[in-house]
Design a protein around this motif. Structure first.
Motif, PDB file in Angstrom:
ATOM      1  N   LEU A  25      -6.844  -4.516  -0.992  1.00  0.00           N
ATOM      2  CA  LEU A  25      -7.501  -4.532  -2.305  1.00  0.00           C
ATOM      3  C   LEU A  25      -6.788  -3.611  -3.282  1.00  0.00           C
ATOM      4  O   LEU A  25      -6.245  -2.574  -2.888  1.00  0.00           O
ATOM      5  CB  LEU A  25      -8.964  -4.092  -2.155  1.00  0.00           C
ATOM      6  N   ILE A  26      -6.811  -4.009  -4.533  1.00  0.00           N
ATOM      7  CA  ILE A  26      -6.243  -3.159  -5.581  1.00  0.00           C
ATOM      8  C   ILE A  26      -7.381  -2.462  -6.317  1.00  0.00           C
ATOM      9  O   ILE A  26      -8.362  -3.106  -6.696  1.00  0.00           O
ATOM     10  CB  ILE A  26      -5.424  -4.002  -6.592  1.00  0.00           C
ATOM     11  N   ASP A  27      -7.224  -1.167  -6.522  1.00  0.00           N
ATOM     12  CA  ASP A  27      -8.208  -0.394  -7.275  1.00  0.00           C
ATOM     13  C   ASP A  27      -7.748  -0.345  -8.728  1.00  0.00           C
ATOM     14  O   ASP A  27      -6.831   0.406  -9.072  1.00  0.00           O
ATOM     15  CB  ASP A  27      -8.301   1.018  -6.669  1.00  0.00           C
ATOM     16  N   ILE A  60     -15.342  -1.615  -5.337  1.00  0.00           N
ATOM     17  CA  ILE A  60     -14.594  -2.844  -5.660  1.00  0.00           C
ATOM     18  C   ILE A  60     -15.391  -4.067  -5.210  1.00  0.00           C
ATOM     19  O   ILE A  60     -15.586  -5.020  -5.961  1.00  0.00           O
ATOM     20  CB  ILE A  60     -13.196  -2.819  -4.988  1.00  0.00           C
ATOM     21  N   ILE A  93       0.844  -1.200   0.000  1.00  0.00           N
ATOM     22  CA  ILE A  93       0.000   0.000   0.000  1.00  0.00           C
ATOM     23  C   ILE A  93       0.881   1.251   0.000  1.00  0.00           C
ATOM     24  O   ILE A  93       0.650   2.196  -0.747  1.00  0.00           O
ATOM     25  CB  ILE A  93      -0.939   0.003   1.227  1.00  0.00           C
ATOM     26  N   ASP A  94       1.914   1.179   0.808  1.00  0.00           N
ATOM     27  CA  ASP A  94       2.832   2.327   0.881  1.00  0.00           C
ATOM     28  C   ASP A  94       3.670   2.462  -0.380  1.00  0.00           C
ATOM     29  O   ASP A  94       4.078   3.552  -0.756  1.00  0.00           O
ATOM     30  CB  ASP A  94       3.748   2.167   2.098  1.00  0.00           C
ATOM     31  N   CYS A 141       2.791   1.835  -3.434  1.00  0.00           N
ATOM     32  CA  CYS A 141       2.050   2.199  -4.645  1.00  0.00           C
ATOM     33  C   CYS A 141       2.057   3.710  -4.835  1.00  0.00           C
ATOM     34  O   CYS A 141       1.491   4.452  -4.021  1.00  0.00           O
ATOM     35  CB  CYS A 141       0.606   1.713  -4.569  1.00  0.00           C
ATOM     36  N   LEU A 193      -5.304   5.368   3.288  1.00  0.00           N
ATOM     37  CA  LEU A 193      -5.575   4.158   2.522  1.00  0.00           C
ATOM     38  C   LEU A 193      -5.756   2.964   3.447  1.00  0.00           C
ATOM     39  O   LEU A 193      -5.978   1.853   2.999  1.00  0.00           O
ATOM     40  CB  LEU A 193      -4.421   3.886   1.544  1.00  0.00           C
ATOM     41  N   GLN A 239      -1.613   5.439  -5.119  1.00  0.00           N
ATOM     42  CA  GLN A 239      -2.620   5.222  -4.072  1.00  0.00           C
ATOM     43  C   GLN A 239      -3.745   4.303  -4.554  1.00  0.00           C
ATOM     44  O   GLN A 239      -4.925   4.558  -4.347  1.00  0.00           O
ATOM     45  CB  GLN A 239      -3.214   6.556  -3.585  1.00  0.00           C
ATOM     46  N   MET A 279      -3.985   1.064  -3.741  1.00  0.00           N
ATOM     47  CA  MET A 279      -4.182  -0.103  -2.881  1.00  0.00           C
ATOM     48  C   MET A 279      -4.692   0.346  -1.517  1.00  0.00           C
ATOM     49  O   MET A 279      -4.227   1.341  -0.973  1.00  0.00           O
ATOM     50  CB  MET A 279      -2.874  -0.888  -2.740  1.00  0.00           C
ATOM     51  N   TYR A 280      -5.662  -0.430  -1.035  1.00  0.00           N
ATOM     52  CA  TYR A 280      -6.293  -0.050   0.226  1.00  0.00           C
ATOM     53  C   TYR A 280      -6.324  -1.217   1.198  1.00  0.00           C
ATOM     54  O   TYR A 280      -6.405  -2.358   0.788  1.00  0.00           O
ATOM     55  CB  TYR A 280      -7.750   0.393  -0.016  1.00  0.00           C
ATOM     56  N   LYS A 281      -6.326  -0.879   2.455  1.00  0.00           N
ATOM     57  CA  LYS A 281      -6.589  -1.869   3.497  1.00  0.00           C
ATOM     58  C   LYS A 281      -8.045  -1.704   3.895  1.00  0.00           C
ATOM     59  O   LYS A 281      -8.424  -0.707   4.522  1.00  0.00           O
ATOM     60  CB  LYS A 281      -5.654  -1.618   4.689  1.00  0.00           C
ATOM     61  N   GLU A 282      -8.830  -2.656   3.511  1.00  0.00           N
ATOM     62  CA  GLU A 282     -10.282  -2.583   3.719  1.00  0.00           C
ATOM     63  C   GLU A 282     -10.578  -2.853   5.198  1.00  0.00           C
ATOM     64  O   GLU A 282      -9.927  -3.686   5.822  1.00  0.00           O
ATOM     65  CB  GLU A 282     -10.895  -3.603   2.763  1.00  0.00           C
ATOM     66  N   LYS A 288      -7.250   2.856 -10.701  1.00  0.00           N
ATOM     67  CA  LYS A 288      -6.081   3.716 -10.455  1.00  0.00           C
ATOM     68  C   LYS A 288      -4.758   3.039 -10.832  1.00  0.00           C
ATOM     69  O   LYS A 288      -3.758   3.696 -11.062  1.00  0.00           O
ATOM     70  CB  LYS A 288      -6.011   4.081  -8.968  1.00  0.00           C
TER      71      LYS A 288
END
Lengths: 257, 842
Positions: free
Chosen positions: A86-88, B52, A68-69, A71, B37, A74, A76-79, A91
């Protein structure tokens, strides 16, 4: 946030790739290098003292996810509900920084072409939302995989083992508990050196019950030909977590069983 | 559809700590810090996450989920969750309805659950990739005929209508029988067991020739007949079911690979549970197979083909140290004195000691001795000695010695003991009585060759007719069990299902045989090696394209529903419908399959017949006092396990059967020595309680001995062909099925030759180099898998790959049977499944 995670028992796994194909099926992934679940086999030791190691590399949804860091977009997120990373894809530009950052190389790419977007294991978050376990977990015919709240899994299966040859990713807190394969135990004595000496010879004599006496060539010249082979000729002789390209990835994630 | 609720959970704390997390790396010159994020997420990021998840859920919206039995040609059937939408399979998943909250049933299951087999029937890479097999580019969509003037073996076809295909087949069949007599049409075998329905149809025509034999099973099947009197060619002698493994005190696999052959849906899982319960496991195998890694406490490598010597030495120790079970031996067996003579060398002067056996097997004498001692004190012992172990010449003797070991240690017919051979669980469950084709009971199809030797049955005819070889030699070489009948006159051949060329020994000879015939027909699903030799190709439907009830049968007993979920592609048709349409043209469809009413109603006719069969089954079960799901409930569940009605693990009561004098051997006991064999002419088909179809072709000793294999590590062929070739099955294709599945080939496996590092280095071969493999019957070129898991002096090419000779006649498909010699020994030996080869860099 409750972190959910996986459990993988290396001792039970036969590396049959049932999980890998169930993952592809559920997630509509085509045959080829876009493997969200990469099954690796690697051998260690030499005949007759050899072991077959196996493990699946997929996103372990680290609590402290380096990707995440890494990328720059931005993407990638921690849901928060399950702790899935997760990958967006809207983006993602396919720069592969996430692949480089991940100690295990979890992000997958459908081809080597520049700009191919990264995709990866979503923890089957869509299945979780519908009260189903991830597709890989329910696919495993050896029952080597489980899923749940990470704390519950720890209670059930204990703390994670360090798998041999795997990077120590503990500082990233991967949401997976590994259990390493069993130690072998000698139930009866077995002298490897003597066995090799016996293996080298091809007996063919009337004294042993063969129809005639024949002098057959040895199986090999010397035992060290067997026990000390040149490493570079061996297939999957080491774990290669981050293949350089798709062809190499396919080579390391297929088997000969 | 469930709504994603993560947004709500996240939103409650969003805004409190928006911004960069402390663990975020700050890069020099980077743009302003992004929104968070990681939890707590910035609201816009939470929206992205919601999208998503929503998109992922949408991927499966509108699907229907059915549970359906899988048929991949492997050792069993699994139950898979198959999702369809708009007539297309959209996903295949594992069944998780037993213990839905965990992937690992044993983490929650009780002992009762395990005994009642309350575990899911999960699949493998083949099952989960089945839809790719169904839609593979090789799939046949239309009936086709050969382009006139083109050579068989080249895939040059033109599309025709079903009417033309069926009319042509029927006309050719009738013409051939009228002009050339009843023995002019033969069936080369299919790898699925529905060839019997073709035989049923031909029996109505009073014509046709069939073969006998089931490859790897044949010598163990012969053994179960010799020693246990278990008759017939269609089954395996029962021993125990899966949960009975937990009652063993020692588990020994010899060349047994349940994960590779997918043998028994849950057996591989129960085996591992047995190990985790602390039952010691020894795996004896020339290669470090997956089984050696996953199950074995201890792996002991041995030279392939030498198991007989090992067994004699083990028995030698048991006798000399008086460790065998004398009471059991006395009460339940005959011929122990004869075994003793063989073991101690009274007759041939060779005392079969561990010191004798170590030179042959390469297992050190002290290991053999301690193995025998451990064995004797570990009763009950689960011993498995079949499949791979028996894929070679003289293997019936090795199988007999394995059962002898189990018998003299009192392990046959006790809980936790197994008779060493292939087995069924033995649980007696009523059937559904749904027959596909019905036989004309007034006529039997003669069996005039061993199935894998059909090319030789064709190729040797001319030489026999002109006297170059005698009729007796012809019968012996091809295994003709009907020697009183005239020589056959083969003109027309049809083949059912997967690749027959791949399944025949010496594929080059199969290619030659096809050129000699007048008309060749292939009923199949893919354009494979056999279809390429056909004049007429009939495209068949696959599993899930028509209804079926399956009978999974290793390790537990049950029924499984495998419904029609999608239409066959193009004009492919249910194989039984094709047969009915042919029978209709021949004028006897009412006798052949009374369920058939019309082409249009066939799907309903079939489902009705299966439903009626289920009701018969249900009635029989209810007569026993069992509550059984309704037909509709069964279809929804997809399975029924008979173990649910049992309260304890099952083991077949061989002891009780012998006590009651009901064992169908001549002596009513387990026969370590067999008098009948002593007196039988090896050219006479076996009879009197034996499988009447089998022709031995050589004089079987009345007491088993160790006879070195004709193709092994120590034969006179070694100077020319120094490497022994094994041709094990693959876990990624059942015979040839799935070989054309793009989710299998290239995706999870590829066809490569296993070779030990020492043998590879000596030849300048490194991993993935293409190698040329040469035997006395053919040449194959495929890449090498260089590994220390393979025994030195031995190579392995997995069975089932296509036969694809190039212009130089080198098989680039990698078919292992191109390399095995069918004329090398007795007809009942497993297809000459071992060979000897030389290997060089290609």
């Amino acid at each position: 946030m409750t972190q959910y995670g996986f459990y993988f028992n290396q001792a039970r796994c036969t590396a049959c790739q049932g999980c890998a194909n169930a993952c592809k099926s559920w997630n509509h992934l085509q045959p080829g290098p876009e493997k969200w679940m990469k099954t690796f086999q690697w051998e260690k030791g030499a005949w007759p003292n050899v072991r077959l190691h196996k493990a699946h590399v997929f996103c372990y949804h680290c609590e402290n996810a380096l990707c995440i860091d890494a990328c720059p977009y931005q993407a990638m997120y921690k849901e928060p509900k399950y702790g899935a990373v997760l990958i967006d894809s809207d983006k993602c530009t396919g720069c592969k920084r996430c692949y480089e950052a991940c100690p295990w190389g979890a992000p997958a790419f459908a081809s080597d072409a520049a700009g191919t977007k990264a995709t990866m294991c979503t923890m089957c978050i869509d299945r979780l939302e519908q009260n189903m376990l991830p597709a890989c977990v329910t696919a495993c015919n050896m029952r080597a995989l489980d899923f749940g709240k990470l704390d519950d899994l720890k209670k059930k299966y204990g703390e994670s083992d360090q798998l041999e040859d795997f990077p120590d990713g503990s500082k990233f807190q991967p949401a997976i508990i590994f259990k390493k394969h069993d130690a072998k135990r000698k139930l009866i004595p077995y002298d490897e050196n003597k066995a090799l000496t016996l293996w080298k010879k091809r007996p063919y004599s009337k004294a042993l019950g063969y129809p005639e006496d024949l002098n057959l060539p040895d199986v090999f010249d010397k035992p060290t030909d067997v026990t000390n082979p040149p490493a570079e000729i061996i297939g999957r002789g080491k774990l290669t977590l981050k293949p350089k390209n798709s062809a190499e990835l396919m080579y390391y994630t297929t088997d000969d069983e | 559809m469930l709504k994603y609720t993560g947004a709500l959970a996240g939103a409650a704390i969003v805004g409190a700590v928006a911004g960069v997390g402390a663990d975020t790396l700050l890069r020099p010159g980077a743009p302003p810090p992004p929104p968070s994020l990681k939890p707590p997420l910035a609201p816009e990021i939470q929206n992205r996450v919601d999208k998503i998840v929503k998109d992922r859920i949408a991927l499966h919206e509108g699907e229907t989920l059915n549970y359906a039995g899988c048929a991949s040609g492997c050792g069993n059937n699994c139950l898979l969750g198959v999702r369809t939408k708009n007539g297309v399979i959209t996903a295949i998943e594992g069944d998780n309805r037993f213990f839905p909250d965990t992937g690992i049933e044993d983490s929650e299951a009780t002992q009762t659950d395990l005994v009642k087999h309350r575990v899911n029937m999960r699949g493998c890479a083949m099952g989960y990739g089945m839809n790719y097999n169904m839609s593979a580019p090789s799939r046949l969509l239309y009936p086709m005929k050969r382009v006139p003037g083109t050579k068989r073996g080249t895939p040059q076809f033109v599309r025709i209508t079903w009417d033309e295909a069926l009319d042509t087949f029927t006309t050719k069949l009738k013409e051939t029988v009228e002009q050339h007599g009843p023995y002019s049409v033969f069936m080369s075998y299919g790898t699925y067991p529905n060839s019997a329905t073709w035989a049923a149809m031909l029996s109505q025509l009073k014509a046709g020739v069939g073969g006998w034999g089931y490859c790897t099973w044949d010598t163990q099947r012969l053994t179960q007949q010799i020693m246990l009197g278990y008759p017939g060619h269609g089954g395996a002698a029962p021993s125990g079911n899966d949960p009975d493994i937990f009652n063993s005190k020692l588990i020994v696999f010899y060349g047994y690979t349940p994960t590779t052959t997918n043998w028994g849906n849950a057996r591989k899982y129960y085996m591992r549970l047995a190990k985790e319960k602390g039952i010691p496991v020894i795996v004896i195998d020339p290669k470090y197979a997956t089984e050696a890694e996953v199950y074995a406490d201890q792996w002991i490598p041995t030279k392939p083909g030498t198991g007989g010597a090992f067994l004699l030495a083990v028995i030698n120790v048991l006798i000399k140290e008086k460790l065998y079970d004398a009471n059991y031996t006395e009460k339940y067996t005959i011929g122990f004195d004869k075994i003793q003579e063989e073991v101690l060398g009274t007759s041939d002067g060779i005392d079969k000691t561990p010191e004798w056996a170590e030179q042959i097997t390469a297992i050190p004498a002290e290991t053999i001795r301690e193995f025998a001692r451990l064995y004797a004190k570990s009763k009950p012992v689960f011993l498995k000695w079949h499949y791979g172990a028996l894929r070679r010449s003289y293997s019936e003797q090795e199988a007999r010695l394995a059962v002898t070991l189990q018998a003299i240690t009192g392990n046959v017919g006790i809980s936790g003991g197994f008779h060493a051979l292939n087995d069924t669980d033995g649980v007696s469950m009523p059937g559904t009585g749904v027959a596909q084709g019905r036989w004309n009971n007034d006529y039997s199809i003669p069996t005039m060759y061993r199935l894998h030797k059909w090319p030789q049955a064709v190729n040797l005819l001319e030489k026999t007719q002109n006297g170059e070889i005698s009729k007796q030699d012809y019968d012996r070489l091809v295994g003709n069990a009907m020697k009183e009948l005239p020589l056959p006159n083969y003109k027309m051949c049809f083949a059912d299902k997967n690749s027959i060329v791949t399944g025949s020994s010496a594929a080059d000879q199969a290619a030659e045989a096809y050129q000699k015939l007048d008309f060749v027909v292939s009923f199949t699903e893919h354009m494979h090696s056999t279809a390429k030799f056909a004049d007429l190709v009939m495209p068949m439907a696959l599993t899930w394209e028509y209804d079926a009830i399956m009978y999974p049968g290793t390790g537990f007993r049950g029924l499984m529903w495998s419904p029609k979920l999608v239409n066959p592609p193009g004009e492919a048709r249910d194989p039984e419908l094709i047969r009915c349409q042919i029978a209709k043209r021949l004028g006897f469809v009412d006798k052949y399959n009374p369920n058939y009413k019309s082409d249009e109603t066939w799907d309903n006719n079939l489902r009705d017949a299966l439903g009626q069969g289920y009701e018969r089954f249900k009635k029989s079960m209810e007569d026993k006092g069992f509550k059984v799901p309704t037909w509709e409930e069964f279809q929804t569940r997809g399975f029924l396990k008979y173990e649910e009605y049992l309260d304890k693990a099952y083991n077949h009561p061989w002891e009780q059967i012998i006590d009651q004098g009901k064992l169908p051997t001549a002596s009513k006991k387990i026969e370590l020595y067999n008098e009948y064999l002593d007196k039988t002419d090896p050219m006479e088909p076996l009879s009197a309680g034996f499988n009447e179809m089998t022709v031995l072709g050589y004089k079987l000793p009345a007491t088993p001995k160790y006879t070195p294999t004709t193709r092994g590590m120590d034969t006179p062929l070694v100077p020319k062909y120094p490497l022994m070739l094994l041709t094990s099955h693959s876990r990624h294709h059942g015979f040839s099925s799935h070989y054309w599945n793009p989710m299998i080939q290239g995706e999870v496996t590829g066809q490569r030759m296993w070779i030990n590092v020492a043998d590879a280095a000596a030849r300048g071969i490194k991993d993935n180099d293409t190698v040329l493999i040469t035997s006395d019957t053919g040449r194959v070129a495929i890449p090498a898998y260089v590994t220390s898991r393979m025994a030195p002096g031995v190579v392995l090419v997995r069975y089932g790959a296509p036969y694809e000779p190039n212009a130089q006649g080198i098989d680039r498909g990698g078919n292992s049977n191109t390399l095995v010699n069918p004329l090398d020994g007795a007809p009942h030996w497993p297809a000459g499944a071992s060979s000897q080869v030389q290997v060089e860099k290609f």
